[in-house]
Design a protein around this motif. Structure first.
Motif, PDB file in Angstrom:
ATOM      1  N   ARG A  57      -7.515   0.004   0.535  1.00 39.14           N
ATOM      2  CA  ARG A  57      -7.189   0.904  -0.581  1.00 39.14           C
ATOM      3  C   ARG A  57      -7.635   0.242  -1.885  1.00 39.14           C
ATOM      4  NH1 ARG A  57      -1.594   2.645  -0.230  1.00 39.14           N
ATOM      5  NH2 ARG A  57      -1.053   1.160  -1.826  1.00 39.14           N
ATOM      6  N   PHE A  86      -5.697  -4.504   1.649  1.00 38.19           N
ATOM      7  CA  PHE A  86      -5.921  -4.130   3.048  1.00 38.19           C
ATOM      8  C   PHE A  86      -4.622  -3.686   3.689  1.00 38.19           C
ATOM      9  CE2 PHE A  86      -9.555  -7.121   2.715  1.00 38.19           C
ATOM     10  CZ  PHE A  86     -10.540  -6.250   3.150  1.00 38.19           C
ATOM     11  N   TYR A  87      -4.718  -2.676   4.533  1.00 36.30           N
ATOM     12  CA  TYR A  87      -3.565  -2.229   5.307  1.00 36.30           C
ATOM     13  C   TYR A  87      -3.980  -2.054   6.751  1.00 36.30           C
ATOM     14  CZ  TYR A  87      -1.520  -1.242   0.820  1.00 36.30           C
ATOM     15  OH  TYR A  87      -1.031  -1.376  -0.446  1.00 36.30           O
ATOM     16  N   THR A  88      -3.123  -2.482   7.657  1.00 34.79           N
ATOM     17  CA  THR A  88      -3.334  -2.201   9.075  1.00 34.79           C
ATOM     18  C   THR A  88      -2.030  -1.580   9.544  1.00 34.79           C
ATOM     19  OG1 THR A  88      -4.621  -4.230   9.129  1.00 34.79           O
ATOM     20  CG2 THR A  88      -4.169  -3.200  11.240  1.00 34.79           C
ATOM     21  N   PRO A  89      -1.877  -0.276   9.326  1.00 36.90           N
ATOM     22  CA  PRO A  89      -0.564   0.317   9.614  1.00 36.90           C
ATOM     23  C   PRO A  89      -0.258   0.279  11.103  1.00 36.90           C
ATOM     24  CG  PRO A  89      -2.166   2.028   9.068  1.00 36.90           C
ATOM     25  CD  PRO A  89      -2.856   0.710   8.884  1.00 36.90           C
ATOM     26  N   THR A 125      -6.042   0.872  12.795  1.00 38.55           N
ATOM     27  CA  THR A 125      -7.244   0.175  12.346  1.00 38.55           C
ATOM     28  C   THR A 125      -7.044  -0.252  10.895  1.00 38.55           C
ATOM     29  OG1 THR A 125      -8.064   2.341  11.757  1.00 38.55           O
ATOM     30  CG2 THR A 125      -8.882   1.404  13.795  1.00 38.55           C
ATOM     31  N   ALA A 126      -7.855  -1.220  10.453  1.00 40.58           N
ATOM     32  CA  ALA A 126      -7.715  -1.718   9.086  1.00 40.58           C
ATOM     33  C   ALA A 126      -8.306  -0.713   8.095  1.00 40.58           C
ATOM     34  CB  ALA A 126      -8.402  -3.059   8.957  1.00 40.58           C
ATOM     35  N   ILE A 127      -7.576  -0.543   7.020  1.00 39.06           N
ATOM     36  CA  ILE A 127      -7.972   0.406   5.979  1.00 39.06           C
ATOM     37  C   ILE A 127      -7.872  -0.316   4.645  1.00 39.06           C
ATOM     38  CG2 ILE A 127      -7.180   2.504   4.796  1.00 39.06           C
ATOM     39  CD1 ILE A 127      -6.346   3.484   7.625  1.00 39.06           C
TER      40      ILE A 127
END
Lengths: 189, 304
Positions: free
Chosen positions: A40, A29-32, A36-38
């Motif tokens: 991969r 999970f990434y929340t740059p 918003t949370a993305i």
């Protein structure tokens, strides 16, 4: 076919992407920054064996694969196929080796595995996370080499080539991580 | 959490607190419960109810960030200050790097630019290094990466020249498939995760600069590059650790009392650091759950 939000995809999930079943190898999970949370994913196309990465916003819906998992016993392999027997109804399955070449050295006669079917086609052979093997070949330890962490090459009864610590001798049993192919520990029995 | 980690956690909390006190900062606190929602478009706060048998119940929210309260203090004339405590975020991903309740360090410097915050961070790391040897992923010198430039190199286009989502999607498609995103901000994030983040160095600390001004919350615009904000983030080993910026006097949203407070701030910069993540990096622990007391468990087995 059912849908799930990308945020609930887990490692080991089966997804239907571009009409092909995919197995989720890794999920992060990434929340740059302020975003918003993305999610991969590292996924494997189970028809072609190709590994690829996919980036999806967690709120987006994704199709899941209706797969069936069966507990089976490995019987033998011939030139083209692996042969398994269903642990429940004793039905036999022939699974083409193509696409599952890397499983060959983890299959032990009489051991239980699970196979995953989609549209009546076997799309995955699940191995136990760790398995015990007999060491049938091992290089001689180099005398005087006492540096920690030094390894040598060894081969198991199934033909699996692994790196083991220098104290492992032929005839001993070792535990191997089936995901990484790495030695875990010596089994003293 | 094992007792060795617990001792280290306690020691690091002490050390960070001591550092800021010695630098002349005032330690402050904020309540866990807030009567209003904090204006951050992508943060969902926990909601709770204050039950009052004699009157109608009232909704409260657990604070997802101390920012608004601290800015009110600064507007009242407080000196340089810091907060080291718990914040709560709902609807966050459940992952080895996220936990709905976590410990945050936030500090504000008066008469300071975002670059001054970087100097403070360097001094803090130097101090930490005396007791917790910094791993290579966190040991300065930092590598500076400018985001507009990174997009040009790794995604093949300049986002400062694509002001609408359609033009950005068109430009991005030339370097590969593009996710379905309806807003400019969501697509920018998607491209960051898909094209930029995988290429960031993971073996050393990285400072990412040049974030989009329209997508940087309370950060001030860079007058030299109005599309970008005076904001930087520290990534250590691929993990987002610090978010820092020069604060804007004209926040994009929030109640009038907050907007008035921001106008009184003057030249102020602030930084937020994920304390649990810092401990993870220092102790080289793979999951945040290993460095906090009584972590919530969900489907964590998948990460073992």
């Amino acid at each position: 076919m059912s849908e799930i939000k990308a945020g609930s995809i887990e490692k080991g999930s089966f997804l239907l992407l571009k009409n092909a079943p995919h197995y989720v190898i890794e999920r992060e999970f990434y929340t740059p920054g302020k975003g918003t949370a993305i999610v991969r994913l590292k996924i494997k196309n189970l028809l072609t064996g190709q590994t690829l990465s996919e980036t999806i916003p967690t709120s987006q819906s994704v199709d899941t694969c209706e797969v069936e998992e069966k507990s089976v016993q490995f019987m033998y392999a011939d030139d083209h196929s692996y042969h398994f027997m269903d642990n429940v109804n004793y039905e036999q399955y022939e699974v083409p080796i193509e696409g599952f070449e890397e499983k060959r050295h983890y299959l032990k006669e009489g051991d239980s595995y699970s196979i995953v079917e989609w549209n009546n086609k076997v799309i995955n052979i699940n191995l136990p996370p760790k398995m015990v093997f007999n060491v049938v070949e091992a290089e001689e330890a180099v005398r005087g080499n006492t540096v920690q962490g030094v390894t040598k090459n060894a081969v198991t009864e199934t033909g699996l080539q692994i790196k083991v610590p220098i104290f492992i001798k032929v005839g001993e049993k070792v535990l191997v991580n089936t995901e990484t192919g790495e030695y875990v520990e010596r089994i003293n029995k | 959490m094992d007792v060795t980690t617990a001792r280290k956690r306690a020691r690091l909390l002490d050390l960070v607190r001591q550092f800021f006190i010695e630098e002349g900062y005032l330690e402050t606190d904020v309540p866990a419960l807030s009567p209003d929602r904090i204006p951050e478009p992508n943060i969902v706060p926990f909601e709770t109810t204050w039950v009052r048998g004699w009157d109608s119940p009232r909704t409260y929210w657990l604070l997802p960030s101390p920012e608004r309260h601290l800015k009110h203090l600064l507007a009242e004339g407080y000196p340089n200050l810091f907060f080291l405590g718990k914040v709560y975020r709902n609807n966050e991903s459940f992952s080895p790097h996220h936990h709905p309740e976590f410990t945050m360090l936030e500090w504000y410097q008066r008469e300071a630019h975002d670059t001054d915050l970087l100097a403070t961070l360097e001094r803090l790391l130097e101090r930490i290094d005396t007791e917790f040897p910094l791993p290579p992923t966190l040991r300065p010198p930092f590598e500076f990466i400018d985001l507009p430039r990174a997009f040009q190199v790794w995604a093949g286009f300049d986002w400062t020249q694509t002001p609408v989502v359609e033009s950005m999607a068109r430009a991005a498609r030339q370097s590969g498939p593009v996710g379905k995103c309806s807003s400019w901000e969501d697509l920018w994030d998607w491209l960051f995760v898909d094209r930029i983040e995988p290429r960031l160095p993971k073996d050393r600390p990285v400072i990412l600069q040049g974030w989009p001004a329209r997508h940087s919350g309370q950060a001030a615009c860079d007058p030299e590059r109005p599309q970008t904000a005076r904001r930087w983030e520290l990534y250590a080993g691929g993990l987002e650790l610090v978010n820092a910026c020069r604060e804007t006097a004209e926040p994009p949203e929030g109640p009038e009392s907050y907007r008035q407070a921001c106008r009184k701030l003057g030249n102020i910069s602030g930084a937020a650091l994920g304390f649990d993540r810092l401990l993870m990096v220092l102790l080289e622990k793979p999951t945040i759950q290993e460095v906090i007391f009584f972590p919530l468990m969900g489907t964590l087995n998948n990460h073992e």
